[in-house]
Structure formats: structure tokens, C-alpha cells
Design a protein around this motif. Sequence first.
Motif, PDB file in Angstrom:
ATOM      1  N   HIS A 168      10.710  -3.877  -9.397  1.00 21.12           N
ATOM      2  CA  HIS A 168       9.485  -4.450  -9.936  1.00 21.12           C
ATOM      3  C   HIS A 168       9.895  -5.661 -10.750  1.00 21.12           C
ATOM      4  CE1 HIS A 168       5.781  -5.017 -12.193  1.00 21.12           C
ATOM      5  NE2 HIS A 168       5.201  -4.353 -11.217  1.00 21.12           N
ATOM      6  N   GLN A 169       9.317  -6.804 -10.403  1.00 16.95           N
ATOM      7  CA  GLN A 169       9.626  -8.029 -11.135  1.00 16.95           C
ATOM      8  C   GLN A 169       8.952  -7.967 -12.486  1.00 16.95           C
ATOM      9  OE1 GLN A 169      11.717 -10.705 -10.581  1.00 16.95           O
ATOM     10  NE2 GLN A 169      11.125 -11.174 -12.671  1.00 16.95           N
ATOM     11  N   SER A 170       9.770  -7.884 -13.519  1.00 18.23           N
ATOM     12  CA  SER A 170       9.262  -7.776 -14.884  1.00 18.23           C
ATOM     13  C   SER A 170       8.509  -9.037 -15.272  1.00 18.23           C
ATOM     14  CB  SER A 170      10.431  -7.532 -15.836  1.00 18.23           C
ATOM     15  OG  SER A 170      10.011  -7.589 -17.172  1.00 18.23           O
ATOM     16  N   GLY A 171       7.473  -8.855 -16.063  1.00 12.79           N
ATOM     17  CA  GLY A 171       6.659  -9.988 -16.490  1.00 12.79           C
ATOM     18  C   GLY A 171       7.018 -10.551 -17.842  1.00 12.79           C
ATOM     19  N   GLY A 172       8.078 -10.124 -18.434  1.00 18.21           N
ATOM     20  CA  GLY A 172       8.439 -10.686 -19.734  1.00 18.21           C
ATOM     21  C   GLY A 172       8.890  -9.630 -20.702  1.00 18.21           C
ATOM     22  N   CYS A 173       8.123  -9.087 -21.468  1.00 19.75           N
ATOM     23  CA  CYS A 173       8.327  -8.020 -22.452  1.00 19.75           C
ATOM     24  C   CYS A 173       9.788  -7.729 -22.805  1.00 19.75           C
ATOM     25  CB  CYS A 173       7.625  -6.752 -21.991  1.00 19.75           C
ATOM     26  SG  CYS A 173       7.564  -5.511 -23.284  1.00 19.75           S
ATOM     27  N   CYS A 174      10.171  -6.490 -22.761  1.00 17.58           N
ATOM     28  CA  CYS A 174      11.447  -6.020 -23.314  1.00 17.58           C
ATOM     29  C   CYS A 174      12.680  -6.635 -22.667  1.00 17.58           C
ATOM     30  CB  CYS A 174      11.535  -4.502 -23.190  1.00 17.58           C
ATOM     31  SG  CYS A 174      10.193  -3.645 -24.008  1.00 17.58           S
ATOM     32  N   ASP A 179      10.365   7.502 -10.335  1.00 15.68           N
ATOM     33  CA  ASP A 179      10.234   7.321 -11.784  1.00 15.68           C
ATOM     34  C   ASP A 179       9.343   6.148 -12.170  1.00 15.68           C
ATOM     35  OD1 ASP A 179      11.983   9.410 -12.006  1.00 15.68           O
ATOM     36  OD2 ASP A 179      13.610   8.254 -12.925  1.00 15.68           O
ATOM     37  N   PHE A 180       8.875   5.389 -11.205  1.00 19.19           N
ATOM     38  CA  PHE A 180       8.042   4.228 -11.504  1.00 19.19           C
ATOM     39  C   PHE A 180       6.752   4.330 -10.711  1.00 19.19           C
ATOM     40  CE2 PHE A 180       6.442  -0.066 -11.018  1.00 19.19           C
ATOM     41  CZ  PHE A 180       6.596  -0.581 -12.290  1.00 19.19           C
ATOM     42  N   VAL A 181       5.641   4.247 -11.400  1.00 19.37           N
ATOM     43  CA  VAL A 181       4.343   4.309 -10.740  1.00 19.37           C
ATOM     44  C   VAL A 181       3.897   2.886 -10.423  1.00 19.37           C
ATOM     45  CG1 VAL A 181       1.928   5.003 -10.959  1.00 19.37           C
ATOM     46  CG2 VAL A 181       3.740   6.438 -11.940  1.00 19.37           C
ATOM     47  N   VAL A 182       3.777   2.588  -9.138  1.00 29.45           N
ATOM     48  CA  VAL A 182       3.273   1.284  -8.714  1.00 29.45           C
ATOM     49  C   VAL A 182       1.774   1.283  -8.963  1.00 29.45           C
ATOM     50  CG1 VAL A 182       2.995  -0.295  -6.769  1.00 29.45           C
ATOM     51  CG2 VAL A 182       5.101   1.052  -6.996  1.00 29.45           C
ATOM     52  N   ALA A 183       1.310   0.323  -9.740  1.00 29.39           N
ATOM     53  CA  ALA A 183      -0.109   0.248 -10.095  1.00 29.39           C
ATOM     54  C   ALA A 183      -0.936  -0.341  -8.958  1.00 29.39           C
ATOM     55  CB  ALA A 183      -0.278  -0.598 -11.352  1.00 29.39           C
ATOM     56  N   ASP A 184      -2.232  -0.062  -8.994  1.00 26.26           N
ATOM     57  CA  ASP A 184      -3.138  -0.601  -7.976  1.00 26.26           C
ATOM     58  C   ASP A 184      -3.118  -2.123  -7.952  1.00 26.26           C
ATOM     59  OD1 ASP A 184      -3.903   1.950  -7.263  1.00 26.26           O
ATOM     60  OD2 ASP A 184      -5.724   1.925  -8.484  1.00 26.26           O
ATOM     61  N   HIS A 185      -2.865  -2.750  -9.109  1.00 26.30           N
ATOM     62  CA  HIS A 185      -2.878  -4.207  -9.185  1.00 26.30           C
ATOM     63  C   HIS A 185      -1.517  -4.834  -8.867  1.00 26.30           C
ATOM     64  CE1 HIS A 185      -1.752  -2.882 -13.260  1.00 26.30           C
ATOM     65  NE2 HIS A 185      -0.967  -3.933 -13.247  1.00 26.30           N
ATOM     66  N   ASP A 186      -0.500  -4.028  -8.593  1.00 29.12           N
ATOM     67  CA  ASP A 186       0.803  -4.582  -8.212  1.00 29.12           C
ATOM     68  C   ASP A 186       0.766  -5.053  -6.764  1.00 29.12           C
ATOM     69  OD1 ASP A 186       2.052  -4.197 -10.680  1.00 29.12           O
ATOM     70  OD2 ASP A 186       2.701  -2.173 -10.155  1.00 29.12           O
ATOM     71  N   VAL A 187       1.510  -6.099  -6.487  1.00 30.35           N
ATOM     72  CA  VAL A 187       1.573  -6.700  -5.157  1.00 30.35           C
ATOM     73  C   VAL A 187       2.958  -6.449  -4.585  1.00 30.35           C
ATOM     74  CG1 VAL A 187       1.477  -8.888  -3.889  1.00 30.35           C
ATOM     75  CG2 VAL A 187      -0.060  -8.500  -5.815  1.00 30.35           C
ATOM     76  N   LYS A 188       3.017  -5.945  -3.363  1.00 30.47           N
ATOM     77  CA  LYS A 188       4.306  -5.779  -2.687  1.00 30.47           C
ATOM     78  C   LYS A 188       4.685  -7.114  -2.053  1.00 30.47           C
ATOM     79  CE  LYS A 188       6.880  -3.103   0.692  1.00 30.47           C
ATOM     80  NZ  LYS A 188       6.790  -2.092   1.759  1.00 30.47           N
ATOM     81  N   ILE A 204       5.440  -6.929  -7.740  1.00 35.05           N
ATOM     82  CA  ILE A 204       5.178  -7.819  -8.869  1.00 35.05           C
ATOM     83  C   ILE A 204       3.733  -7.587  -9.300  1.00 35.05           C
ATOM     84  CG2 ILE A 204       4.447  -9.743  -7.400  1.00 35.05           C
ATOM     85  CD1 ILE A 204       5.928 -11.643  -9.314  1.00 35.05           C
ATOM     86  N   SER A 205       3.423  -7.783 -10.567  1.00 35.54           N
ATOM     87  CA  SER A 205       2.036  -7.605 -10.999  1.00 35.54           C
ATOM     88  C   SER A 205       1.162  -8.689 -10.375  1.00 35.54           C
ATOM     89  CB  SER A 205       1.923  -7.657 -12.522  1.00 35.54           C
ATOM     90  OG  SER A 205       2.107  -8.986 -12.969  1.00 35.54           O
ATOM     91  N   ALA A 206      -0.100  -8.389 -10.199  1.00 32.28           N
ATOM     92  CA  ALA A 206      -1.030  -9.340  -9.563  1.00 32.28           C
ATOM     93  C   ALA A 206      -1.151 -10.632 -10.368  1.00 32.28           C
ATOM     94  CB  ALA A 206      -2.405  -8.689  -9.384  1.00 32.28           C
ATOM     95  N   THR A 207      -1.173 -10.530 -11.686  1.00 32.67           N
ATOM     96  CA  THR A 207      -1.298 -11.749 -12.494  1.00 32.67           C
ATOM     97  C   THR A 207      -0.050 -12.619 -12.382  1.00 32.67           C
ATOM     98  OG1 THR A 207      -0.580 -10.527 -14.451  1.00 32.67           O
ATOM     99  CG2 THR A 207      -2.947 -10.805 -14.145  1.00 32.67           C
ATOM    100  N   GLN A 208       1.112 -11.991 -12.360  1.00 33.36           N
ATOM    101  CA  GLN A 208       2.336 -12.773 -12.199  1.00 33.36           C
ATOM    102  C   GLN A 208       2.432 -13.324 -10.780  1.00 33.36           C
ATOM    103  OE1 GLN A 208       5.848 -10.790 -13.573  1.00 33.36           O
ATOM    104  NE2 GLN A 208       7.028 -12.666 -13.588  1.00 33.36           N
ATOM    105  N   PHE A 209       1.997 -12.555  -9.800  1.00 30.27           N
ATOM    106  CA  PHE A 209       1.983 -13.048  -8.426  1.00 30.27           C
ATOM    107  C   PHE A 209       1.115 -14.304  -8.317  1.00 30.27           C
ATOM    108  CE2 PHE A 209      -0.140 -13.255  -4.278  1.00 30.27           C
ATOM    109  CZ  PHE A 209       0.963 -13.496  -3.474  1.00 30.27           C
ATOM    110  N   GLU A 210      -0.023 -14.281  -8.961  1.00 28.34           N
ATOM    111  CA  GLU A 210      -0.919 -15.445  -8.909  1.00 28.34           C
ATOM    112  C   GLU A 210      -0.206 -16.697  -9.414  1.00 28.34           C
ATOM    113  OE1 GLU A 210      -4.108 -17.544  -7.783  1.00 28.34           O
ATOM    114  OE2 GLU A 210      -3.744 -15.434  -7.336  1.00 28.34           O
TER     115      GLU A 210
END
Length: 118
Positions: free
Chosen positions: A34-40, A52-61, A72-78
Amino acid sequence: MKATINDQPRVTATDSAIALIEEIRRDHPDILFHQSGGCCDGSSPMCYPAGDFVVADHDVKLGEIAGVPVYISATQFEAWKHTQLIIDVVPGRGGMFSLDNGREKRFLTRSRLFAAAT
């Protein structure tokens, strides 16, 4: 979302990254990125056991590298939709929760704009 742009994959990996993926899969056969969006851990590609990782509905493969799915998250994908992600490896410690941690090398995302269609 297409997995390619102008016949170029949205995500690819260097030989070094593929070798590290193979090393990790000896201990954890079923993994994902999962491409991290910043944070930690900054914006590192994070490698997790698939269970161990739940892919969210808004994540993009984005696609797969060495048979491993990359999300990657949808917002970061955009923001990055015109960019090809290249997963590479550099010396150092991986993200705290990423499976590359403790191996003295870590995954790193490089990127380039997709070439125009010819």
C-alpha cells in the motif's frame, strides 16, 4: 481504472525490489503493498501480510509487481494518476509496520510521468 497508460504499467519494480519481495515472501508468502500517503513513515510503499491489512473501499489497485498487488488511496491516486510508480530498494530501515523493516534495506517509490501516446 486501467492498469496501464499507453501500454505502460501504472506500477513496476526494479530487480532489487523484486529480490527483496522474494526474500520477504519466504517468511510471508501472501503479501501486499500500500503506497503510504505521508503520516508516520513518509510516503514509503508499505509491505504487509495480506491478512493484516484491510484494503479500503476507496483504495485503488494500481496493478501487481512480482505477483503482489499494489494499492493506493483514491485521493492520492487522483494526485498521481499521470505518474508511473517504480518500486525500488535503498539501504536503510523500512517503515515501522512494513515487512522490509529490520532487513537493512527498504522499499522506496520513484516515479515518472507517463509518456504521451504515439
